[in-house]
Design a protein around this motif. Structure first.
Motif, PDB file in Angstrom:
ATOM      1  N   VAL A  51     -50.713 -64.066 -23.383  1.00  0.00           N
ATOM      2  CA  VAL A  51     -50.326 -63.309 -22.196  1.00  0.00           C
ATOM      3  C   VAL A  51     -49.546 -62.076 -22.647  1.00  0.00           C
ATOM      4  O   VAL A  51     -49.135 -61.978 -23.806  1.00  0.00           O
ATOM      5  CB  VAL A  51     -49.469 -64.148 -21.221  1.00  0.00           C
ATOM      6  CG1 VAL A  51     -50.211 -65.392 -20.775  1.00  0.00           C
ATOM      7  CG2 VAL A  51     -48.129 -64.503 -21.843  1.00  0.00           C
TER       8      VAL A  51
ATOM      9  N   TYR B 136     -42.474 -60.238 -15.475  1.00  0.00           N
ATOM     10  CA  TYR B 136     -43.700 -60.994 -15.228  1.00  0.00           C
ATOM     11  C   TYR B 136     -44.578 -60.955 -16.468  1.00  0.00           C
ATOM     12  O   TYR B 136     -44.311 -60.225 -17.427  1.00  0.00           O
ATOM     13  CB  TYR B 136     -44.454 -60.425 -14.025  1.00  0.00           C
ATOM     14  CG  TYR B 136     -44.908 -58.978 -14.175  1.00  0.00           C
ATOM     15  CD1 TYR B 136     -46.226 -58.663 -14.491  1.00  0.00           C
ATOM     16  CD2 TYR B 136     -44.028 -57.911 -13.982  1.00  0.00           C
ATOM     17  CE1 TYR B 136     -46.661 -57.343 -14.610  1.00  0.00           C
ATOM     18  CE2 TYR B 136     -44.448 -56.595 -14.100  1.00  0.00           C
ATOM     19  CZ  TYR B 136     -45.764 -56.320 -14.414  1.00  0.00           C
ATOM     20  OH  TYR B 136     -46.187 -55.015 -14.534  1.00  0.00           O
ATOM     21  N   TRP B 137     -45.607 -61.787 -16.439  1.00  0.00           N
ATOM     22  CA  TRP B 137     -46.625 -61.732 -17.486  1.00  0.00           C
ATOM     23  C   TRP B 137     -48.002 -61.590 -16.856  1.00  0.00           C
ATOM     24  O   TRP B 137     -48.221 -62.000 -15.713  1.00  0.00           O
ATOM     25  CB  TRP B 137     -46.563 -62.938 -18.424  1.00  0.00           C
ATOM     26  CG  TRP B 137     -46.633 -64.300 -17.792  1.00  0.00           C
ATOM     27  CD1 TRP B 137     -45.596 -65.132 -17.508  1.00  0.00           C
ATOM     28  CD2 TRP B 137     -47.822 -65.006 -17.371  1.00  0.00           C
ATOM     29  NE1 TRP B 137     -46.045 -66.299 -16.941  1.00  0.00           N
ATOM     30  CE2 TRP B 137     -47.411 -66.253 -16.858  1.00  0.00           C
ATOM     31  CE3 TRP B 137     -49.188 -64.702 -17.398  1.00  0.00           C
ATOM     32  CZ2 TRP B 137     -48.315 -67.186 -16.354  1.00  0.00           C
ATOM     33  CZ3 TRP B 137     -50.088 -65.648 -16.895  1.00  0.00           C
ATOM     34  CH2 TRP B 137     -49.660 -66.865 -16.392  1.00  0.00           C
ATOM     35  N   LEU B 138     -48.904 -60.988 -17.610  1.00  0.00           N
ATOM     36  CA  LEU B 138     -50.299 -60.850 -17.216  1.00  0.00           C
ATOM     37  C   LEU B 138     -51.166 -61.707 -18.126  1.00  0.00           C
ATOM     38  O   LEU B 138     -50.997 -61.696 -19.346  1.00  0.00           O
ATOM     39  CB  LEU B 138     -50.740 -59.387 -17.302  1.00  0.00           C
ATOM     40  CG  LEU B 138     -50.046 -58.408 -16.350  1.00  0.00           C
ATOM     41  CD1 LEU B 138     -50.477 -56.981 -16.659  1.00  0.00           C
ATOM     42  CD2 LEU B 138     -50.332 -58.765 -14.896  1.00  0.00           C
TER      43      LEU B 138
ATOM     44  N   ARG C 216     -44.513 -57.973 -19.096  1.00  0.00           N
ATOM     45  CA  ARG C 216     -44.250 -56.671 -18.478  1.00  0.00           C
ATOM     46  C   ARG C 216     -42.966 -56.758 -17.645  1.00  0.00           C
ATOM     47  O   ARG C 216     -42.470 -57.862 -17.349  1.00  0.00           O
ATOM     48  CB  ARG C 216     -45.409 -56.261 -17.579  1.00  0.00           C
ATOM     49  CG  ARG C 216     -46.740 -56.073 -18.298  1.00  0.00           C
ATOM     50  CD  ARG C 216     -46.774 -54.801 -19.131  1.00  0.00           C
ATOM     51  NE  ARG C 216     -48.094 -54.572 -19.705  1.00  0.00           N
ATOM     52  CZ  ARG C 216     -49.071 -53.887 -19.109  1.00  0.00           C
ATOM     53  NH1 ARG C 216     -48.877 -53.403 -17.897  1.00  0.00           N
ATOM     54  NH2 ARG C 216     -50.232 -53.711 -19.701  1.00  0.00           N
TER      55      ARG C 216
ATOM     56  N   GLN D 227     -53.391 -59.831  -7.335  1.00  0.00           N
ATOM     57  CA  GLN D 227     -52.369 -58.850  -6.992  1.00  0.00           C
ATOM     58  C   GLN D 227     -51.088 -59.552  -6.562  1.00  0.00           C
ATOM     59  O   GLN D 227     -51.123 -60.617  -5.934  1.00  0.00           O
ATOM     60  CB  GLN D 227     -52.840 -57.936  -5.851  1.00  0.00           C
ATOM     61  CG  GLN D 227     -51.848 -56.818  -5.510  1.00  0.00           C
ATOM     62  CD  GLN D 227     -52.229 -56.064  -4.248  1.00  0.00           C
ATOM     63  OE1 GLN D 227     -52.817 -56.634  -3.331  1.00  0.00           O
ATOM     64  NE2 GLN D 227     -51.900 -54.784  -4.191  1.00  0.00           N
TER      65      GLN D 227
ATOM     66  N   ILE E 247     -48.435 -55.190  -8.505  1.00  0.00           N
ATOM     67  CA  ILE E 247     -49.022 -55.592  -9.780  1.00  0.00           C
ATOM     68  C   ILE E 247     -50.484 -55.962  -9.558  1.00  0.00           C
ATOM     69  O   ILE E 247     -50.799 -56.760  -8.677  1.00  0.00           O
ATOM     70  CB  ILE E 247     -48.272 -56.799 -10.368  1.00  0.00           C
ATOM     71  CG1 ILE E 247     -46.764 -56.485 -10.475  1.00  0.00           C
ATOM     72  CG2 ILE E 247     -48.839 -57.180 -11.732  1.00  0.00           C
ATOM     73  CD1 ILE E 247     -45.912 -57.707 -10.731  1.00  0.00           C
ATOM     74  N   THR E 248     -51.356 -55.415 -10.358  1.00  0.00           N
ATOM     75  CA  THR E 248     -52.790 -55.719 -10.291  1.00  0.00           C
ATOM     76  C   THR E 248     -53.175 -56.587 -11.478  1.00  0.00           C
ATOM     77  O   THR E 248     -52.756 -56.336 -12.610  1.00  0.00           O
ATOM     78  CB  THR E 248     -53.616 -54.423 -10.304  1.00  0.00           C
ATOM     79  OG1 THR E 248     -53.249 -53.618  -9.176  1.00  0.00           O
ATOM     80  CG2 THR E 248     -55.101 -54.729 -10.235  1.00  0.00           C
ATOM     81  N   GLY E 249     -54.008 -57.602 -11.198  1.00  0.00           N
ATOM     82  CA  GLY E 249     -54.456 -58.512 -12.238  1.00  0.00           C
ATOM     83  C   GLY E 249     -53.999 -59.917 -11.936  1.00  0.00           C
ATOM     84  O   GLY E 249     -53.581 -60.229 -10.814  1.00  0.00           O
ATOM     85  N   SER E 250     -54.080 -60.795 -12.920  1.00  0.00           N
ATOM     86  CA  SER E 250     -53.618 -62.168 -12.761  1.00  0.00           C
ATOM     87  C   SER E 250     -52.422 -62.396 -13.674  1.00  0.00           C
ATOM     88  O   SER E 250     -52.319 -61.801 -14.749  1.00  0.00           O
ATOM     89  CB  SER E 250     -54.731 -63.163 -13.098  1.00  0.00           C
ATOM     90  OG  SER E 250     -55.108 -63.041 -14.470  1.00  0.00           O
ATOM     91  N   GLY E 251     -51.516 -63.246 -13.208  1.00  0.00           N
ATOM     92  CA  GLY E 251     -50.325 -63.522 -13.996  1.00  0.00           C
ATOM     93  C   GLY E 251     -49.293 -64.233 -13.155  1.00  0.00           C
ATOM     94  O   GLY E 251     -49.630 -64.928 -12.188  1.00  0.00           O
TER      95      GLY E 251
END
Length: 356
Positions: free
Chosen positions: A15, A168-170, A18, A147, A70-74
């Motif tokens: 991961v 957070y982490w992605l 961020r 998101q 935030i865009t993406g998964s995490g």
């Protein structure tokens, strides 16, 4: 990708960490400390870029601002936030998961961080930590798949300053990961011979993980005889029924150490506590205020389809009979659900949040 305890902290996982703040509002790699404008620009005028130019944001009267998009998964793993204590009930925190227009989290900032009365009290729990002087920290795990959006609304008629950081982490989110929800409700005052609802309209499967109560007493005498009840999956009567309000929060016998030892005793532990007692008139007198939490981390309350939670407000009347109370009760209920949103109570407003 949850690391449940220190025995797993050495694991290397795929991961990317961020962080979003006023110094890096997008959380992108290499974009921190590059602001040229911000609330610290005047103080940094002799130093320039990279020298605390944008440590906070200003939110205008009636404005809603986005803290993080935030865009993406995490998963969000930590939120730090601070603002003047006058603003703790004037600001509404909301979280939206995976593009859902309805918020999964909607609560006054102070109540979300176990600080509903606008006065500092130390909170030493695992998911929420409040430190001198008003340093709010959340360690609730908040997974998302496409998101995550965090916003704050200023319901006040003046601008406010907010400092914050969202860590957070992605990366890939586990298939079974549910979404964090938080619902705030207030009964001010509670209607006679009714219960205060902490949670209702919830669709599962999921699990209940925490309660914060800001309880204002409008009568003299002991106020905490009421039971906390959990109705699982369309039950008429609860499966889980406690023995009293102080018992649910892990105390006993009115939280009372006796007059010679100060009466009510504040406490704060990893899973439960009563960190705040405001005593304007003394032990067992009207207008006292209490802040209490219980986090069901080792003992989550799991439900398959629906969940309803309520608490009675009971004291004592003459003859050893229960007395229904009409107190000021505000609650924040924390739970995880596979749904991104659930049926919600009316949104907090300036009138409902006002500390009085």
């Amino acid at each position: 990708m949850t690391l449940p305890n220190l025995s797993g902290i050495s694991a290397v996982v795929d991961v990317e960490t961020r962080s979003i703040s006023a110094e890096n509002p997008t959380g992108e790699r290499g974009q921190g400390g590059r602001r040229t404008e911000g609330t610290g620009a005047h103080a940094a005028r002799d130093l320039g870029v990279g020298w605390k130019v944008s440590p906070s944001i200003e939110i205008a009267a009636g404005e809603t601002v986005t803290l993080a998009d935030i865009t993406g998964s995490g998963a969000i793993t930590h939120i730090w936030l601070t603002t003047h204590s006058d603003n703790w009930r004037r600001l509404v925190l909301r979280a939206h998961w995976d593009g859902d227009e309805a918020p999964a989290i909607e609560a006054p900032v102070g109540d979300f961080f176990c600080s509903g009365w606008g006065r500092f009290a130390q909170v030493n729990s695992l998911p929420v930590s409040v430190n001198p002087n008003g340093g709010f920290n959340s360690y609730w795990e908040m997974p998302f798949r496409s998101q995550a959006q965090l916003t704050i609304e200023n319901t006040h008629d003046e601008a406010v300053i907010v400092y914050f950081q969202v860590d957070y982490w992605l990366g890939a989110v586990a298939d079974g990961a549910a979404y964090l929800h938080a619902q705030w409700r207030r009964s001010n005052p509670l209607q006679a011979e009714t219960v205060h609802t902490l949670l209702d309209g919830v669709d599962g499967p999921g699990h209940y993980v925490g309660t914060y109560l800001a309880w204002g007493v409008n009568s003299s005498g002991w106020w905490g005889e009421g039971e906390v009840k959990f109705y699982l999956d369309d039950e008429e009567f609860p499966t889980i029924c406690g023995t009293g309000t102080e018992d649910y929060f892990g105390g006993a016998w009115n939280f009372d150490l006796g007059e010679t030892r100060g009466g009510y005793a504040e406490f704060s532990t990893p899973y439960l506590g009563m960190p705040q007692v405001i005593r304007p008139d003394g032990q067992y007198q009207s207008q006292q205020r209490f802040g209490m939490y219980r986090f069901h981390l080792p003992d989550p309350i799991r439900f398959r389809s629906k969940l309803r939670v309520d608490v009675q407000a009971l004291g004592w009347r003459s003859g050893g009979r229960y007395l229904p109370l009409q107190d000021d009760i505000a609650s924040t209920a924390f739970f995880y659900s596979t749904a991104t949103t659930t049926t919600r109570p009316a949104a907090p407003t300036h009138d409902t949040m006002e500390i009085c």
